[in-house]
Structure formats: structure tokens, C-alpha cells
Write a protein that holds these residues in place. Sequence first.
Motif, mmCIF file in Angstrom:
data_model
loop_
_atom_site.group_PDB
_atom_site.id
_atom_site.type_symbol
_atom_site.label_atom_id
_atom_site.label_comp_id
_atom_site.label_asym_id
_atom_site.label_seq_id
_atom_site.Cartn_x
_atom_site.Cartn_y
_atom_site.Cartn_z
ATOM 1 N N THR A 91 46.239 15.391 -7.530
ATOM 2 C CA THR A 91 47.670 15.237 -7.766
ATOM 3 C C THR A 91 48.306 16.569 -7.352
ATOM 4 O O THR A 91 47.612 17.579 -7.171
ATOM 5 N N TRP A 92 49.629 16.593 -7.240
ATOM 6 C CA TRP A 92 50.298 17.846 -6.897
ATOM 7 C C TRP A 92 50.120 18.893 -7.990
ATOM 8 O O TRP A 92 50.026 20.094 -7.705
ATOM 9 N N ASP A 93 50.040 18.466 -9.231
ATOM 10 C CA ASP A 93 49.813 19.417 -10.319
ATOM 11 C C ASP A 93 48.439 20.071 -10.177
ATOM 12 O O ASP A 93 48.288 21.283 -10.422
ATOM 13 N N GLU A 94 47.446 19.299 -9.794
ATOM 14 C CA GLU A 94 46.119 19.872 -9.582
ATOM 15 C C GLU A 94 46.125 20.827 -8.395
ATOM 16 O O GLU A 94 45.486 21.886 -8.417
ATOM 17 N N TYR A 95 46.853 20.461 -7.383
ATOM 18 C CA TYR A 95 46.988 21.308 -6.190
ATOM 19 C C TYR A 95 47.541 22.679 -6.567
ATOM 20 O O TYR A 95 47.016 23.722 -6.148
ATOM 21 N N VAL A 96 48.605 22.704 -7.384
ATOM 22 C CA VAL A 96 49.201 23.963 -7.824
ATOM 23 C C VAL A 96 48.220 24.755 -8.676
ATOM 24 O O VAL A 96 48.039 25.975 -8.492
ATOM 25 N N TYR A 105 59.233 18.718 -5.501
ATOM 26 C CA TYR A 105 58.444 19.279 -4.414
ATOM 27 C C TYR A 105 58.877 20.713 -4.115
ATOM 28 O O TYR A 105 58.048 21.585 -3.850
ATOM 29 N N TYR A 106 60.187 20.953 -4.167
ATOM 30 C CA TYR A 106 60.689 22.317 -3.981
ATOM 31 C C TYR A 106 60.330 23.204 -5.173
ATOM 32 O O TYR A 106 59.973 24.375 -5.002
ATOM 33 N N ASP A 107 60.425 22.658 -6.363
ATOM 34 C CA ASP A 107 60.083 23.441 -7.559
ATOM 35 C C ASP A 107 58.638 23.927 -7.481
ATOM 36 O O ASP A 107 58.340 25.087 -7.805
ATOM 37 N N ARG A 108 57.739 23.068 -7.056
ATOM 38 C CA ARG A 108 56.325 23.459 -6.940
ATOM 39 C C ARG A 108 56.142 24.547 -5.885
ATOM 40 O O ARG A 108 55.410 25.521 -6.099
ATOM 41 N N ALA A 109 56.791 24.374 -4.744
ATOM 42 C CA ALA A 109 56.647 25.351 -3.666
ATOM 43 C C ALA A 109 57.184 26.720 -4.093
ATOM 44 O O ALA A 109 56.563 27.760 -3.813
ATOM 45 N N ASP A 125 68.215 31.715 -1.566
ATOM 46 C CA ASP A 125 69.668 31.844 -1.446
ATOM 47 C C ASP A 125 70.420 30.697 -2.120
ATOM 48 O O ASP A 125 71.624 30.810 -2.388
ATOM 49 N N GLU A 126 69.722 29.585 -2.350
ATOM 50 C CA GLU A 126 70.287 28.457 -3.090
ATOM 51 C C GLU A 126 69.210 27.875 -3.990
ATOM 52 O O GLU A 126 68.019 27.918 -3.640
ATOM 53 N N THR A 127 69.611 27.327 -5.109
ATOM 54 C CA THR A 127 68.649 26.616 -5.952
ATOM 55 C C THR A 127 68.422 25.238 -5.346
ATOM 56 O O THR A 127 69.274 24.731 -4.601
ATOM 57 N N PRO A 128 67.292 24.600 -5.642
ATOM 58 C CA PRO A 128 67.078 23.249 -5.149
ATOM 59 C C PRO A 128 68.207 22.296 -5.527
ATOM 60 O O PRO A 128 68.635 21.481 -4.708
ATOM 61 N N THR A 129 68.707 22.417 -6.741
ATOM 62 C CA THR A 129 69.775 21.530 -7.204
ATOM 63 C C THR A 129 71.039 21.691 -6.361
ATOM 64 O O THR A 129 71.649 20.707 -5.909
ATOM 65 N N THR A 130 71.432 22.933 -6.129
ATOM 66 C CA THR A 130 72.629 23.205 -5.326
ATOM 67 C C THR A 130 72.435 22.750 -3.881
ATOM 68 O O THR A 130 73.309 22.111 -3.284
ATOM 69 N N ALA A 131 71.283 23.081 -3.312
ATOM 70 C CA ALA A 131 71.018 22.731 -1.916
ATOM 71 C C ALA A 131 70.967 21.225 -1.705
ATOM 72 O O ALA A 131 71.461 20.712 -0.692
ATOM 73 N N ILE A 132 70.400 20.514 -2.666
ATOM 74 C CA ILE A 132 70.323 19.052 -2.558
ATOM 75 C C ILE A 132 71.720 18.446 -2.574
ATOM 76 O O ILE A 132 72.023 17.525 -1.806
ATOM 77 N N LYS A 133 72.585 18.967 -3.421
ATOM 78 C CA LYS A 133 73.973 18.485 -3.442
ATOM 79 C C LYS A 133 74.652 18.767 -2.109
ATOM 80 O O LYS A 133 75.416 17.948 -1.582
ATOM 81 N N ASN A 134 74.376 19.952 -1.557
ATOM 82 C CA ASN A 134 74.962 20.307 -0.263
ATOM 83 C C ASN A 134 74.420 19.422 0.861
ATOM 84 O O ASN A 134 75.166 19.026 1.762
ATOM 85 N N MET A 135 73.134 19.127 0.806
ATOM 86 C CA MET A 135 72.544 18.216 1.793
ATOM 87 C C MET A 135 73.280 16.885 1.778
ATOM 88 O O MET A 135 73.666 16.352 2.824
ATOM 89 N N GLU A 136 73.443 16.351 0.578
ATOM 90 C CA GLU A 136 74.056 15.028 0.441
ATOM 91 C C GLU A 136 75.497 15.016 0.947
ATOM 92 O O GLU A 136 75.903 14.114 1.688
#
Length: 425
Positions: free
Chosen positions: A174-179, A227-231, A406-417
Amino acid sequence: MKLWSKALSVAAVAVAAVSLAACGNSSSKSSGSKDSKGKTVLKVTTWNYDQTPEFGALFKAFEKEHPNVDMQAVDIPADDYDTKVTTMMSSGDTTDILTMKNLLSYSNYALRDQLVDESSHIKKLDTKAAADTYKMYSIKGKTYAQPYRTDFWVLYYNKKLFKEKNIPDPNTWTWDEYVKYAKQLTDTSKGQYGTYQHIWRSTIQAIAAAQNGKNLLKPSYAFEKPYYDRALDLQKSKAQMDYGTAKSTKVTYQSQFEGSKTAMMYMGSWYMGALIQNINKGTTNVEWGIAPIPQKTDAKKVTTFGSPTAFAINKKSKNQKLAQEFLDFASGKKGAEVLAKIGIVPSYKTAAINKLYFGVKGMPTDSLSKKAFSPDKIAVEFPVAKDGPAIDKILQEEHDLIMTGDETPTTAIKNMESRVKTEEQ
């Protein structure tokens, strides 16, 4: 191999080392002209020629059947490839054959009317062994390229480094195991990372879309956040190279894995051919294997992503007939045999081709590696679309901002959308 019959219906060793008589942009001969030996010059755009064995192998095999032809590579660094080819095309370049690195770049050139329409010609060919891949190149009922290679992403791992840390083989983690294990595999005293994630946005966005059944063309990207949080967590803990460093210093994934600077990384199946070539050349002695890419949960079915690669004919080529012969060769049975023998997954697949592929010297044959070759679903990395190039640029820009902090995932995702919605209006 069951994978592509399943996956594409859903969406989409000794290596022959070749030295071309005149490789790259340094050749003074134009496409369709004659070289010093009187052979017809046929130029093809390539990337990282020396590290991408399929080009040399296909060129040499075609030249053997056509002794009066001189195949010449217009070689471009991989990370600059699409930008450079786009510039070439806009300036009226006459390079005969253009390698379509992915569906995104293909749609870009096709919709600009820069490629020869192959639709009528393809109908005359026997494409059953690659039928699902050909479907991915259809644009409003027309096809402008012939696929020769099909790839999907797997997890590469360094068996020696895993053994030194007593880490179990990554059997559908799983991704958790990967981390968790990436952090355990990290050894800062040796400059060794637990994992390496390349700078492409697809390393996060494409796999997130695939494993959540999403389409990156649609501006709803909340599924990307975990996925971004893990990276970012891996980056902060020093278990993964800092994104800014990797980008500014133009780090290659080959150097990281083959130099044992990382214990694992997920990358496309195309890398196996190059890796086998380098091992046989003695430039690396990495003890490697592959495993399924990590999954969202401890699921029985494996989902990954991938994309085909194709050749297309430049509408400004002065030697289109000969270029067509090369496309037919590379995308058909003969080309598939050449590719399979060097560890490259061809689009044209039959039982006989698969046997050649798995018989390559140096190809991993352990049960885990074979399991990695049979994912249950392979989603298309980025579908063909008119707005595709513009959306891709937006997603890459926001990806950069997230990974550099330079941006949080939350902010960047809103900007993407919001930016993608504006682009689609």
C-alpha cells in the motif's frame, strides 16, 4: 500477457548498440537528401538516444532491410523533447519522422495539422495484434500515427539495499507501506535515499487519477491531495530527494537507480530495456527487480497507468513514402520482434512476441517481477483532447508550486480547478 487486453479496453540481453553515421542535429544533410555514400537520408526525432536502445535497434534493423537508407537521429534531451519538437514544427522543419512521446504531444501536433493522416493506409494493414493501442490514437475518426511501443508503470527496487536493511520485497505494498519502508531504507550517511520520485507531474497526478478512476481533463482534483501529502512527507523526512534540487540540477532517474543512490523508484516499463543494456555494458551492477506499483489499499487488484509511443510522419517531409515504410516496419511484426529482443514492450503483441520478450537475457524472472507484468488495470496517463496541452501546462505549473513548497496542496488544487475551468470555457 493479459495486461493490455484488459487495460487498453478500459482506456487506452544483449541489446543491439548502434552508432549512427550522423546522429543528432550536427548533420549537414537534409531529410530526403543523400549521404556521402549515396544513401537516402531519413531523419527521426529521438530523445536521449544513447540511453534509449529501441531507436538504435529499430534503425539498424530497418537499414539492414533497406541498405540504401541512412537512418539519422535528431536527438533531443528527454526533458526538453516536446518543447523542442514544437519549436521545430512551428519553424517549418522537414524532419521526416516524429516520435510521439505521449498522447498529449500527439494530439497537439495532429490538431495543428502537422502530421500526415494515416487513416486510409492503416485500414490496409493487419493491426489486430495492436488494435487496442491504435484506438487510442483516433481523433474524430482519423489516425495520424502508428504505435510501436506500449508502457505501464511499475516499482523498481534495489535488491541488495533491501537485503542490507532486512526489508521484505515490495509485494503489492500500500502507499502507507511504501512511505514506511522508504524511510527505513534511507541512509543519509551514505547519501542514500529510500525512494526517488522524478519531477514529472505524472508521478503523482497520473497514478492518483488511475487509482481513483478520474480523468485529468475534468477540473475536480481533490483526489490528488493524499498523494501530494505523502510525497511532501517523504521529502521533508529526507527519504526522498528534494524536488527543487532534482529539477535545478537536472538529476536523471537512471543515475539515481543505477548508482544505488535510491533503494527504489516507480517508473515506466520502458526503463527495463535501457537498464539491461547498461548492465551488459558494465556501466552499472545494480541488482534489481520490479514489483507492482503501490496501491491505495491492501487490494487484490493492481491498478497502474501507462501510455503508448508512436511514430508519425511530418507533413513537410520530402520523403513520405520511405517514411511510411519505416512506420509499417516499426509498428508491425518485424519491429515488435526487434523490440521484444531488447526488453521493450511492443504495441504489437502475440504469444510468440511475448515469448521473445521474456526470453531476454537479464530480464527478471522471479514471481514478483512477473506479477508486476500483469496489472489488472492500466489507465491512460492523459487522454487525447483539444485542450490537453493547455491543461497539462496548468497541472505541471501547480505541481511545481506544490513540490517546491510555494503552495499547499489544498491551495494548488483549488487553483488547478479554477484555471482549468477557465481554460475550457
